[in-house]
Design an enzyme around this catalytic site. Structure first.
Site, PDB file in Angstrom:
ATOM      1  N   ASP A   1      11.491   8.649  -9.700  1.00 51.39           N
ATOM      2  CA  ASP A   1      11.231   9.054 -11.076  1.00 51.39           C
ATOM      3  C   ASP A   1       9.748   9.021 -11.433  1.00 51.39           C
ATOM      4  O   ASP A   1       9.318   9.702 -12.366  1.00 51.39           O
ATOM      5  CB  ASP A   1      11.990   8.139 -12.045  1.00 51.39           C
ATOM      6  CG  ASP A   1      13.497   8.235 -11.875  1.00 51.39           C
ATOM      7  OD1 ASP A   1      13.983   9.337 -11.542  1.00 51.39           O
ATOM      8  OD2 ASP A   1      14.176   7.217 -12.056  1.00 51.39           O
TER       9      ASP A   1
ATOM     10  N   ASP B   1       4.766  11.410  -7.515  1.00 48.53           N
ATOM     11  CA  ASP B   1       4.313  12.773  -7.725  1.00 48.53           C
ATOM     12  C   ASP B   1       5.345  13.751  -7.156  1.00 48.53           C
ATOM     13  O   ASP B   1       5.881  13.520  -6.063  1.00 48.53           O
ATOM     14  CB  ASP B   1       2.956  12.982  -7.044  1.00 48.53           C
ATOM     15  CG  ASP B   1       2.310  14.288  -7.445  1.00 48.53           C
ATOM     16  OD1 ASP B   1       2.651  15.317  -6.842  1.00 48.53           O
ATOM     17  OD2 ASP B   1       1.458  14.259  -8.349  1.00 48.53           O
TER      18      ASP B   1
ATOM     19  N   ASP C   1       0.844  -1.193   0.000  1.00 50.48           N
ATOM     20  CA  ASP C   1       0.000   0.000   0.000  1.00 50.48           C
ATOM     21  C   ASP C   1       0.883   1.248   0.000  1.00 50.48           C
ATOM     22  O   ASP C   1       1.917   1.259  -0.664  1.00 50.48           O
ATOM     23  CB  ASP C   1      -0.904  -0.053   1.243  1.00 50.48           C
ATOM     24  CG  ASP C   1      -2.247   0.636   1.048  1.00 50.48           C
ATOM     25  OD1 ASP C   1      -2.258   1.874   1.004  1.00 50.48           O
ATOM     26  OD2 ASP C   1      -3.272  -0.062   0.926  1.00 50.48           O
TER      27      ASP C   1
ATOM     28  N   HIS D   1      -3.364   5.921   3.884  1.00 46.86           N
ATOM     29  CA  HIS D   1      -4.160   4.772   3.460  1.00 46.86           C
ATOM     30  C   HIS D   1      -3.600   3.466   4.020  1.00 46.86           C
ATOM     31  O   HIS D   1      -4.342   2.623   4.558  1.00 46.86           O
ATOM     32  CB  HIS D   1      -4.204   4.735   1.934  1.00 46.86           C
ATOM     33  CG  HIS D   1      -5.220   3.823   1.355  1.00 46.86           C
ATOM     34  ND1 HIS D   1      -4.969   2.496   1.096  1.00 46.86           N
ATOM     35  CD2 HIS D   1      -6.493   4.047   0.946  1.00 46.86           C
ATOM     36  CE1 HIS D   1      -6.046   1.937   0.549  1.00 46.86           C
ATOM     37  NE2 HIS D   1      -6.993   2.869   0.454  1.00 46.86           N
TER      38      HIS D   1
ATOM     39  N   PRO E   1       0.579   4.606  17.878  1.00 50.20           N
ATOM     40  CA  PRO E   1       0.331   3.905  19.149  1.00 50.20           C
ATOM     41  C   PRO E   1      -0.464   2.616  19.011  1.00 50.20           C
ATOM     42  O   PRO E   1      -0.357   1.737  19.870  1.00 50.20           O
ATOM     43  CB  PRO E   1      -0.438   4.945  19.985  1.00 50.20           C
ATOM     44  CG  PRO E   1      -0.892   5.990  19.020  1.00 50.20           C
ATOM     45  CD  PRO E   1       0.114   5.996  17.919  1.00 50.20           C
TER      46      PRO E   1
ATOM     47  N   TYR F   1      -8.087 -12.068 -10.639  1.00 51.25           N
ATOM     48  CA  TYR F   1      -7.181 -13.136 -11.036  1.00 51.25           C
ATOM     49  C   TYR F   1      -7.538 -14.431 -10.299  1.00 51.25           C
ATOM     50  O   TYR F   1      -8.023 -14.403  -9.162  1.00 51.25           O
ATOM     51  CB  TYR F   1      -5.731 -12.761 -10.722  1.00 51.25           C
ATOM     52  CG  TYR F   1      -5.163 -11.707 -11.633  1.00 51.25           C
ATOM     53  CD1 TYR F   1      -5.476 -11.664 -12.988  1.00 51.25           C
ATOM     54  CD2 TYR F   1      -4.291 -10.741 -11.152  1.00 51.25           C
ATOM     55  CE1 TYR F   1      -4.948 -10.700 -13.827  1.00 51.25           C
ATOM     56  CE2 TYR F   1      -3.747  -9.771 -11.976  1.00 51.25           C
ATOM     57  CZ  TYR F   1      -4.087  -9.757 -13.315  1.00 51.25           C
ATOM     58  OH  TYR F   1      -3.556  -8.795 -14.134  1.00 51.25           O
TER      59      TYR F   1
ATOM     60  N   SER G   1     -11.518  -0.725  -0.239  1.00 51.93           N
ATOM     61  CA  SER G   1     -10.134  -0.755   0.249  1.00 51.93           C
ATOM     62  C   SER G   1     -10.062  -1.115   1.715  1.00 51.93           C
ATOM     63  O   SER G   1      -9.094  -1.733   2.167  1.00 51.93           O
ATOM     64  CB  SER G   1      -9.478   0.616   0.063  1.00 51.93           C
ATOM     65  OG  SER G   1      -9.168   0.853  -1.273  1.00 51.93           O
TER      66      SER G   1
ATOM     67  N   VAL H   1      -7.355 -15.364  -6.231  1.00 51.94           N
ATOM     68  CA  VAL H   1      -7.351 -14.169  -5.385  1.00 51.94           C
ATOM     69  C   VAL H   1      -8.718 -14.037  -4.720  1.00 51.94           C
ATOM     70  O   VAL H   1      -9.750 -14.173  -5.372  1.00 51.94           O
ATOM     71  CB  VAL H   1      -7.030 -12.907  -6.214  1.00 51.94           C
ATOM     72  CG1 VAL H   1      -7.170 -11.650  -5.359  1.00 51.94           C
ATOM     73  CG2 VAL H   1      -5.628 -13.006  -6.800  1.00 51.94           C
TER      74      VAL H   1
ATOM     75  N   ILE I   1      -8.157   1.424  19.388  1.00 48.03           N
ATOM     76  CA  ILE I   1      -8.927   0.473  18.588  1.00 48.03           C
ATOM     77  C   ILE I   1      -8.254  -0.887  18.657  1.00 48.03           C
ATOM     78  O   ILE I   1      -7.122  -1.006  19.144  1.00 48.03           O
ATOM     79  CB  ILE I   1      -9.027   0.908  17.105  1.00 48.03           C
ATOM     80  CG1 ILE I   1      -7.619   1.035  16.500  1.00 48.03           C
ATOM     81  CG2 ILE I   1      -9.808   2.202  16.964  1.00 48.03           C
ATOM     82  CD1 ILE I   1      -7.614   1.228  15.016  1.00 48.03           C
TER      83      ILE I   1
END
Length: 260
Positions: free
Chosen positions: A57, A60, A11, A80, A19, A183, A252, A186, A97
């Site tokens: 290269d 962003d 990711d 993310h 924490p 695929y 996601s 998966v 959590i």
């Protein structure tokens, strides 16, 4: 609880010091010398806690200066990947959590840059690395409309090495499940969570989720609370709640529920 299991989060990287994730990271003692050499032959020098395949290269320009890839700095500069990791394995006395598998270990593999985007070649290299490092589960919370032979070959290699790949089906509202989720072998995941009745009904498909042929499982993907880096609070839509935690929607984030 996932004791003894390494789950690779391929990711945007992971905040090692969060924490909720302290002590949850898979530590590679075979290459912990920071001597600039690839002591364990993993293809990534000094990868004590994962590896980054984001190239300076192709990243962003807003991401700032980056070291040549592959390299050990797999820290999360988007949020993310940390959010995904928290859903899988958050735990500990300082955590607000708990993840689905709080005894598992997270292997950070950075293939997305600070904007949350990446190249198929870099993602493929990350999948291969995760499998070679012994990840039994590989979480892929990204997708592409391109059926890439390179990505397909990486998935097949990981499967031959015994890894289960869990991938996001996509968020484009029934345009069709994305790659690599479709695929063979998966486990593809779509988000559940219908809010049309005023509350969240997790037994129904989320309105944004891909669903149909190619989807293996539904999992909650609306209103989930997880970890993000403190530095990302207030940026790019991350609204923190009582510390470095925020809520998110999407397939996601349904994907790591299943990976956990």
């Amino acid at each position: 609880g996932g004791a003894g299991v390494i789950v690779a989060v391929v990711d945007s990287g992971v905040d090692w010091d969060h924490p909720a994730l302290v002590g949850r990271i898979a530590v590679n003692q075979r290459d912990a010398n920071f001597d600039g050499r690839d002591d364990d032959g993993s293809g990534c020098a000094d990868d004590i806690a994962g590896c980054s395949f984001v190239s300076p290269d192709t990243a962003d320009p807003s991401c700032g200066p980056l070291s040549d890839a592959p390299q050990w700095r797999a820290r999360d500069d988007e949020g993310h990947g940390t959010f995904v990791a928290g859903l899988i394995a958050a735990a500990g006395p300082r955590a607000e959590i708990a993840g689905v598998a709080p005894s598992a270990r997270i292997l950070p593999v950075k293939v997305l840059d600070c904007t949350g985007t990446g190249r198929i070649a870099e993602a493929s290299a990350g999948v291969r690395y995760a499998a070679r490092m012994g990840a039994r589960v590989i979480n892929l919370s990204f997708g592409t409309r391109t059926d890439s032979p390179v990505l397909r070959a990486a998935v097949e290699e990981a499967q031959r090495l015994g890894a289960l790949i869990v991938a996001s089906a996509g968020n484009d509202g029934r345009r069709g499940v994305t790659y690599p989720a479709v695929y063979p072998g998966v486990l593809s995941v779509a988000a559940s969570g219908d809010t049309s009745g005023g509350s969240v009904d997790y037994t129904r498909v989320a309105p944004f989720a891909e669903f149909g042929a190619g989807v293996g499982l539904l999992a909650p993907g609306v209103g989930l609370l997880s970890a993000i880096p403190q530095t990302r609070c207030g940026l790019d839509g991350w609204v923190c709640e009582g510390g470095p935690y925020a809520r998110g929607d999407g397939s996601s984030f349904a994907t790591p529920i299943v990976a956990g």
